[in-house]
Enzyme design. Structure first.
Site, PDB file in Angstrom:
ATOM      1  N   HIS A 112       0.882  -1.167   0.000  1.00 41.68           N
ATOM      2  CA  HIS A 112       0.000   0.000   0.000  1.00 41.68           C
ATOM      3  C   HIS A 112       0.921   1.219   0.000  1.00 41.68           C
ATOM      4  O   HIS A 112       2.015   1.162   0.582  1.00 41.68           O
ATOM      5  CB  HIS A 112      -0.820   0.092   1.286  1.00 41.68           C
ATOM      6  CG  HIS A 112      -1.692  -1.076   1.570  1.00 41.68           C
ATOM      7  ND1 HIS A 112      -1.269  -2.190   2.221  1.00 41.68           N
ATOM      8  CD2 HIS A 112      -3.007  -1.267   1.312  1.00 41.68           C
ATOM      9  CE1 HIS A 112      -2.265  -3.037   2.340  1.00 41.68           C
ATOM     10  NE2 HIS A 112      -3.328  -2.510   1.798  1.00 41.68           N
ATOM     11  N   ASP A 128       2.495   1.770   3.295  1.00 43.76           N
ATOM     12  CA  ASP A 128       3.445   0.759   3.804  1.00 43.76           C
ATOM     13  C   ASP A 128       4.870   1.190   3.477  1.00 43.76           C
ATOM     14  O   ASP A 128       5.805   0.896   4.216  1.00 43.76           O
ATOM     15  CB  ASP A 128       3.256  -0.613   3.125  1.00 43.76           C
ATOM     16  CG  ASP A 128       1.903  -1.223   3.393  1.00 43.76           C
ATOM     17  OD1 ASP A 128       1.265  -0.860   4.391  1.00 43.76           O
ATOM     18  OD2 ASP A 128       1.489  -2.086   2.576  1.00 43.76           O
ATOM     19  N   MET A 184       2.358  -5.884  -7.727  1.00 44.64           N
ATOM     20  CA  MET A 184       1.038  -5.332  -7.382  1.00 44.64           C
ATOM     21  C   MET A 184       1.198  -4.177  -6.410  1.00 44.64           C
ATOM     22  O   MET A 184       2.082  -4.189  -5.566  1.00 44.64           O
ATOM     23  CB  MET A 184       0.180  -6.440  -6.755  1.00 44.64           C
ATOM     24  CG  MET A 184      -1.201  -6.040  -6.300  1.00 44.64           C
ATOM     25  SD  MET A 184      -1.288  -5.403  -4.611  1.00 44.64           S
ATOM     26  CE  MET A 184      -1.901  -6.834  -3.726  1.00 44.64           C
ATOM     27  N   GLU A 244     -10.971  -6.697  -4.553  1.00 40.56           N
ATOM     28  CA  GLU A 244     -10.837  -7.734  -3.518  1.00 40.56           C
ATOM     29  C   GLU A 244     -12.028  -7.685  -2.570  1.00 40.56           C
ATOM     30  O   GLU A 244     -12.146  -6.783  -1.761  1.00 40.56           O
ATOM     31  CB  GLU A 244      -9.539  -7.536  -2.738  1.00 40.56           C
ATOM     32  CG  GLU A 244      -9.382  -8.604  -1.663  1.00 40.56           C
ATOM     33  CD  GLU A 244      -8.083  -8.489  -0.887  1.00 40.56           C
ATOM     34  OE1 GLU A 244      -7.158  -7.780  -1.344  1.00 40.56           O
ATOM     35  OE2 GLU A 244      -8.001  -9.109   0.189  1.00 40.56           O
ATOM     36  N   LYS A 286     -14.712  -8.820   0.515  1.00 40.27           N
ATOM     37  CA  LYS A 286     -14.686  -9.357   1.883  1.00 40.27           C
ATOM     38  C   LYS A 286     -16.077  -9.111   2.471  1.00 40.27           C
ATOM     39  O   LYS A 286     -16.654  -8.052   2.231  1.00 40.27           O
ATOM     40  CB  LYS A 286     -13.616  -8.605   2.689  1.00 40.27           C
ATOM     41  CG  LYS A 286     -13.363  -9.182   4.071  1.00 40.27           C
ATOM     42  CD  LYS A 286     -12.192  -8.481   4.771  1.00 40.27           C
ATOM     43  CE  LYS A 286     -11.923  -9.123   6.124  1.00 40.27           C
ATOM     44  NZ  LYS A 286     -10.858  -8.428   6.864  1.00 40.27           N
ATOM     45  N   GLU A 303      -9.627 -13.556  -1.908  1.00 39.75           N
ATOM     46  CA  GLU A 303      -8.785 -14.013  -0.795  1.00 39.75           C
ATOM     47  C   GLU A 303      -9.444 -15.212  -0.127  1.00 39.75           C
ATOM     48  O   GLU A 303     -10.626 -15.163   0.218  1.00 39.75           O
ATOM     49  CB  GLU A 303      -8.579 -12.884   0.217  1.00 39.75           C
ATOM     50  CG  GLU A 303      -7.807 -13.376   1.444  1.00 39.75           C
ATOM     51  CD  GLU A 303      -7.417 -12.297   2.432  1.00 39.75           C
ATOM     52  OE1 GLU A 303      -6.955 -11.231   1.993  1.00 39.75           O
ATOM     53  OE2 GLU A 303      -7.568 -12.541   3.647  1.00 39.75           O
ATOM     54  N   HIS A 305     -11.348 -14.504   3.058  1.00 40.07           N
ATOM     55  CA  HIS A 305     -12.558 -13.689   2.969  1.00 40.07           C
ATOM     56  C   HIS A 305     -13.773 -14.503   2.534  1.00 40.07           C
ATOM     57  O   HIS A 305     -14.831 -14.424   3.163  1.00 40.07           O
ATOM     58  CB  HIS A 305     -12.324 -12.518   2.015  1.00 40.07           C
ATOM     59  CG  HIS A 305     -11.248 -11.582   2.490  1.00 40.07           C
ATOM     60  ND1 HIS A 305     -10.828 -10.494   1.775  1.00 40.07           N
ATOM     61  CD2 HIS A 305     -10.506 -11.582   3.632  1.00 40.07           C
ATOM     62  CE1 HIS A 305      -9.877  -9.859   2.446  1.00 40.07           C
ATOM     63  NE2 HIS A 305      -9.658 -10.512   3.578  1.00 40.07           N
ATOM     64  N   ASP A 344      -5.135 -13.859  -3.279  1.00 36.27           N
ATOM     65  CA  ASP A 344      -4.581 -13.746  -1.926  1.00 36.27           C
ATOM     66  C   ASP A 344      -4.744 -15.097  -1.224  1.00 36.27           C
ATOM     67  O   ASP A 344      -5.869 -15.521  -0.928  1.00 36.27           O
ATOM     68  CB  ASP A 344      -5.304 -12.650  -1.127  1.00 36.27           C
ATOM     69  CG  ASP A 344      -4.768 -11.263  -1.457  1.00 36.27           C
ATOM     70  OD1 ASP A 344      -3.902 -11.140  -2.347  1.00 36.27           O
ATOM     71  OD2 ASP A 344      -5.214 -10.294  -0.808  1.00 36.27           O
ATOM     72  N   ASP A 394     -11.190 -12.388  10.434  1.00 33.04           N
ATOM     73  CA  ASP A 394     -10.213 -12.616   9.359  1.00 33.04           C
ATOM     74  C   ASP A 394      -8.882 -13.014   9.984  1.00 33.04           C
ATOM     75  O   ASP A 394      -8.139 -12.174  10.484  1.00 33.04           O
ATOM     76  CB  ASP A 394     -10.078 -11.305   8.577  1.00 33.04           C
ATOM     77  CG  ASP A 394      -9.230 -11.430   7.331  1.00 33.04           C
ATOM     78  OD1 ASP A 394      -9.074 -12.546   6.824  1.00 33.04           O
ATOM     79  OD2 ASP A 394      -8.731 -10.393   6.870  1.00 33.04           O
ATOM     80  N   ASP A 408      -6.162 -14.627   8.543  1.00 29.04           N
ATOM     81  CA  ASP A 408      -4.952 -14.440   7.729  1.00 29.04           C
ATOM     82  C   ASP A 408      -3.819 -15.367   8.177  1.00 29.04           C
ATOM     83  O   ASP A 408      -2.664 -14.943   8.352  1.00 29.04           O
ATOM     84  CB  ASP A 408      -4.470 -12.980   7.767  1.00 29.04           C
ATOM     85  CG  ASP A 408      -5.404 -12.029   7.038  1.00 29.04           C
ATOM     86  OD1 ASP A 408      -6.146 -12.486   6.141  1.00 29.04           O
ATOM     87  OD2 ASP A 408      -5.383 -10.826   7.362  1.00 29.04           O
ATOM     88  N   ASP A 421      -1.323 -13.294   1.482  1.00 30.60           N
ATOM     89  CA  ASP A 421      -1.818 -12.184   2.307  1.00 30.60           C
ATOM     90  C   ASP A 421      -2.118 -12.759   3.681  1.00 30.60           C
ATOM     91  O   ASP A 421      -3.268 -13.035   4.021  1.00 30.60           O
ATOM     92  CB  ASP A 421      -3.068 -11.553   1.683  1.00 30.60           C
ATOM     93  CG  ASP A 421      -3.456 -10.289   2.436  1.00 30.60           C
ATOM     94  OD1 ASP A 421      -2.660  -9.850   3.287  1.00 30.60           O
ATOM     95  OD2 ASP A 421      -4.542  -9.751   2.183  1.00 30.60           O
TER      96      ASP A 421
HETATM   97  C1  GLT Z   1      -5.569  -5.699   4.516  1.00 32.71           C
HETATM   98  C2  GLT Z   1      -6.623  -6.681   4.121  1.00 32.71           C
HETATM   99  C3  GLT Z   1      -6.204  -7.516   2.972  1.00 32.71           C
HETATM  100  C4  GLT Z   1      -6.017  -6.737   1.706  1.00 32.71           C
HETATM  101  C5  GLT Z   1      -4.933  -5.760   1.789  1.00 32.71           C
HETATM  102  C6  GLT Z   1      -4.939  -4.924   0.530  1.00 32.71           C
HETATM  103  S1  GLT Z   1      -4.931  -4.820   3.210  1.00 32.71           S
HETATM  104  O1  GLT Z   1      -4.511  -6.358   5.131  1.00 32.71           O
HETATM  105  O2  GLT Z   1      -6.926  -7.500   5.243  1.00 32.71           O
HETATM  106  O3  GLT Z   1      -7.060  -8.575   2.750  1.00 32.71           O
HETATM  107  O4  GLT Z   1      -5.633  -7.649   0.707  1.00 32.71           O
HETATM  108  O5  GLT Z   1      -5.505  -3.686   0.724  1.00 32.71           O
HETATM  109 MN    MN Z   2      -7.656 -11.297   5.092  1.00 32.56          MN
HETATM  110 MN    MN Z   3      -6.206  -9.697   1.039  1.00 35.84          MN
END
Ligand code: GLT
Ligand code: MN
Ligand code: MN
Length: 386
Positions: free
Chosen positions: A55, A58, A89, A182, A184, A218, A221, A246, A256, A258, A288
């Site tokens: 980003h 970042d 990206m 993306e 969610k 993702e 998500h 992702d 979430d 991750d 991600d």
């Molecule tokens: C954030 C989010 C991710 C996205 C990122 C891109 S930022 O961490 O949870 O799923 O991919 O903006």
């Molecule tokens: Mn996520």
């Molecule tokens: Mn993501």
């Protein structure tokens, strides 16, 4: 024993925000020190990654002046050159700053929407400076808790206006980005607009230039929404819209998480990798995800190694599945029926023929479908006893 060493040709990427995640959560302070993006790049190159994504904020902290931006950018370019790492990206942070508390492109305040567009144009300039090919839009704050506050049709209109404007901007600049939405379902908002891959695919068709807009689904998500990620990815591939992906780990029905890729739902992830490999998905395989809050700085690199290793192991399992004669005999038997009587399309004659066709309903009903056998063979394969 196969070689599971990640190499740049595998196109594994990590976000700066992933390996740089300091272990903060909504209930607790960070457990790790902030990592310099240059150090992340050097370490990921050593581990065999292809590149990093970021980003705007970042890389260049929010509010930096022009001279600071310049210094950071030139140092980062040098590190990328020295390490051979790419930036395939880039994206915009439209969620951390409090100005985006009620959304960025879907804020009911037109000035906030304009500010979000300004921030994104500048972030696109930054991404283009590093040769990014894909530009991601994750609308974390684009949602609601109180649906009485705005007509739910308006946010869709505002989101569309912003995307159309920004896509036109990047085309005019000659950046050539592939735009990837993306989705969610929720978090940080109670409900996020366009909550799943399917929603995003439907929305893309309403844009001015749908041809260069696709999705960045993702795993976590769509899994949060209780959906089958493999099916969603298949739909994105079918639509020619899988621009980016992702990868991570997630239990359904949770926040979430991750998690490290492959940490949950190994069978689902096996079918996911098989789908990507069988269809020669050539985009970056972006992790991600982040190390657990309990990890120290060293363990973060175990996390990063693990994401790539598991992908490569599952890719090998997919090759084994495709080469396993017992498995393939079952799959062929199940799918050996050829095309349906209507697959060639409609004609008066084919309609007439099908109307008059006779079917042995009893025989069709009693056809054997040894799915239990097939599934156990896959389990044996995945558990390494086959
Ligand atoms: C954030 C989010 C991710 C996205 C990122 C891109 S930022 O961490 O949870 O799923 O991919 O903006
Ligand atoms: Mn996520
Ligand atoms: Mn993501």
């Amino acid at each position: 024993m196969s070689d599971y060493t990640p190499k740049p040709e595998h196109r594994f990427t990590f976000g700066l925000w992933t390996v740089g995640n300091p272990g903060r959560d909504p209930f607790g302070e960070p457990t790790r020190a902030v990592v310099d993006p240059n150090d992340s790049v050097r370490k990921l190159a050593e581990l065999g990654a292809y590149g990093v994504n970021f980003h705007d904020d970042d890389l260049v902290p929010f509010g930096s002046d022009a001279a600071t931006r310049e210094n950071i950018v030139s140092q980062f370019k040098k590190t990328l050159d020295e390490s051979g790492m790419k930036v395939p990206m880039a994206t915009t942070n439209l969620f951390t700053q409090p100005i985006f508390k009620d959304g960025a492109f879907t804020s009911s305040d037109p000035k906030v929407r304009s500010y979000a567009v300004q921030k994104t144009m500048r972030a696109m300039d930054l991404g283009a400076e590093f040769g990014a090919e894909t530009y991601v839009f994750w609308g974390g704050r684009e949602g609601s808790e109180v649906d009485g506050a705005k007509n739910p049709l308006e946010p869709l209109k505002w989101f569309r206006e912003a995307l159309n404007f920004l896509n036109a901007y990047q085309m005019e600049q000659g950046y050539g980005f592939k735009i990837a939405l993306e989705p969610k379902p929720n978090e940080p908002r109670g409900d996020i607009y366009l909550g799943t891959t399917g929603h995003a695919l439907g929305f893309i068709a309403t844009l001015d230039h749908p041809e260069n807009v696709g999705v960045n689904p993702e795993f976590a998500h769509d899994t949060m929404a209780g959906l089958n990620f493999v099916h969603n990815i298949a739909q994105a591939i079918d639509a020619g819209k899988l621009f980016h992906i992702d990868l991570n780990g997630q239990k359904p029905g949770r926040f979430d998480q991750d998690l490290r890729f492959g940490a949950e739902d190994l069978k689902g992830n096996f079918y996911l990798v098989k789908l990507l490999e069988d269809n020669n998905y050539a985009g970056p395989k972006h992790f991600d995800a982040h190390a657990l809050r309990t990890s120290d700085a060293d363990d973060v690199w175990n996390f990063a190694r693990g994401c790539m290793r598991t992908y490569l192991v599952l890719a090998e399992k997919a090759r084994q599945f495709n080469a396993d004669s017992e498995i393939q005999a079952i799959v062929s038997e199940l799918n050996g029926g050829g095309a349906s009587a209507f697959a060639g399309g409609y004609s008066k004659d084919s309609a007439e023929a099908i109307k008059n066709q006779s079917f042995d309903v009893g025989a069709l009903t009693s056809r054997s479908l040894p799915y239990e056998k097939l599934d156990q063979l896959v389990i044996d394969l995945l558990l390494g006893v086959r």
